[in-house]
Design an enzyme around this catalytic site. Structure first.
Site, mmCIF file in Angstrom:
data_model
loop_
_atom_site.group_PDB
_atom_site.id
_atom_site.type_symbol
_atom_site.label_atom_id
_atom_site.label_comp_id
_atom_site.label_asym_id
_atom_site.label_seq_id
_atom_site.Cartn_x
_atom_site.Cartn_y
_atom_site.Cartn_z
ATOM 1 N N PRO A 2 0.840 -1.268 -0.085
ATOM 2 C CA PRO A 2 -0.154 0.141 -0.117
ATOM 3 C C PRO A 2 0.836 1.395 0.141
ATOM 4 C CG PRO A 2 -0.229 -1.401 1.992
ATOM 5 C CD PRO A 2 0.629 -1.728 1.276
ATOM 6 N N GLU A 3 0.679 1.965 -1.053
ATOM 7 C CA GLU A 3 1.255 3.434 -0.928
ATOM 8 C C GLU A 3 0.299 4.654 -0.471
ATOM 9 O OE1 GLU A 3 4.242 3.951 -1.922
ATOM 10 O OE2 GLU A 3 5.121 1.988 -2.778
ATOM 11 N N HIS A 90 -5.047 -14.390 9.449
ATOM 12 C CA HIS A 90 -4.010 -13.029 9.497
ATOM 13 C C HIS A 90 -4.879 -11.680 10.102
ATOM 14 C CE1 HIS A 90 -1.165 -15.305 7.367
ATOM 15 N NE2 HIS A 90 -2.082 -15.863 6.492
ATOM 16 N N ARG A 109 1.702 -10.458 6.178
ATOM 17 C CA ARG A 109 3.332 -10.414 6.531
ATOM 18 C C ARG A 109 3.547 -9.788 7.730
ATOM 19 N NH1 ARG A 109 6.151 -8.960 0.819
ATOM 20 N NH2 ARG A 109 7.916 -9.569 2.265
ATOM 21 N N LYS A 150 22.199 19.496 -3.896
ATOM 22 C CA LYS A 150 22.095 18.223 -3.846
ATOM 23 C C LYS A 150 22.394 17.283 -5.032
ATOM 24 C CE LYS A 150 20.502 18.018 0.558
ATOM 25 N NZ LYS A 150 19.501 18.987 0.704
#
Ligand SMILES: [Zn+2]
Length: 269
Positions: A2-3, A90, A109, A150
């Site tokens: 998931p983002e 789970h 997980r 940078k």
């Protein structure tokens, strides 16, 4: 994984079922996800949920006493179910509501997190975070200043949470392609115009993903709903060797800062 868009869609999906409700109990069936689950979570019992908010990929279930902080990790998902719905293998954490429903956390997980923070405290995980990408605080002028001097590759720069939060690998690849900027360019080398373009493409790819995820909102309250992840239309991510959608040259795949990177050598300069 998931983002930010999936986390925001999760927030939108669970909020209507939670805000205004009273927490009857918090129960968990394992001691540890990514970190040990703190016993302070029981301090939420009897509290009314005032808001569900998000910072980067952390969700906050806010009450007057304190907040549960949730991170979905690699495989976490949230669902609102009837309180007597049997827990599966789970299903690690339940936030039981006084109205006969519960918020259930599923995570095969176990890289996710449930943490607790008392009202008025700041959690160390949230220190030193850059601006939210979809707010005005993330703009070309400020980010260009940060990038001054940078030499880091622009792709790694925009994926660093200290510069801007929530630009995951997929969105970094896609926004650099749309802005026609080569992912290996040193961050300081972008012109003001290029920064304006990149910032606007980052906002656009994230907003589009959240909008596409909107079709999954009803799944958050259905027992057979899929986790809140959704397929997106991608231009370059995962398409190494395939033709560029703009110029038809073959898309290059290369590791940059240990992450799979996809770009068009002809279109991105
Ligand atoms: Zn191309």
């Amino acid at each position: 994984m998931p983002e930010l868009p999936e986390v925001e869609v999760s927030r939108l999906g669970i909020s209507p079922h939670l805000v205004g409700q009273t927490i009857a109990a918090v129960t968990w069936r394992c001691e540890k996800l990514r970190w040990p689950i703190p016993h302070q979570l029981i301090q939420l019992e009897g509290q009314k949920i005032v808001a569900i908010s998000r910072r980067a990929k952390y969700l906050f279930i806010e009450t007057k006493a304190g907040s549960a902080i949730i991170h979905l990790g690699m495989s976490g998902a949230l669902r609102v179910l009837d309180a007597d719905f049997p827990a599966g293998k789970h299903d690690h954490v339940d936030l039981v509501l006084a109205n006969g429903k519960l918020l259930r956390y599923h995570d095969p997980r176990r890289f996710g997190a449930w943490l607790y923070i008392a009202s008025g405290e700041r959690h160390p995980l949230l220190e030193h975070m850059g601006p939210e990408p979809l707010t005005d605080a993330f703009n070309a002028e400020t980010i260009a200043k940060r990038a001054h001097n940078k030499r880091l590759a622009i792709k790694a720069f925009i994926m660093d949470n200290k510069n801007v939060v929530g630009v995951g690998n997929i969105y970094a690849n896609e926004s650099l392609f749309k802005a026609k900027i080569h992912p290996l360019r040193p961050a300081h080398s972008l012109s003001n115009l290029e920064w304006q373009c990149l910032v606007s493409e980052i906002k656009a790819v994230l907003a589009t993903a959240i909008e596409q995820g909107g079709t999954t909102l009803k799944d958050f309250s259905q027992a057979d709903g899929k986790p809140g992840y959704f397929a997106q239309e991608l231009q370059v991510y995962g398409k190494g060797g395939k033709p560029c959608p703009i110029c038809a040259e073959s898309i290059t795949e290369q590791k940059i800062a240990q992450r799979n990177t996809f770009f068009c050598d002809a279109c991105q300069r």
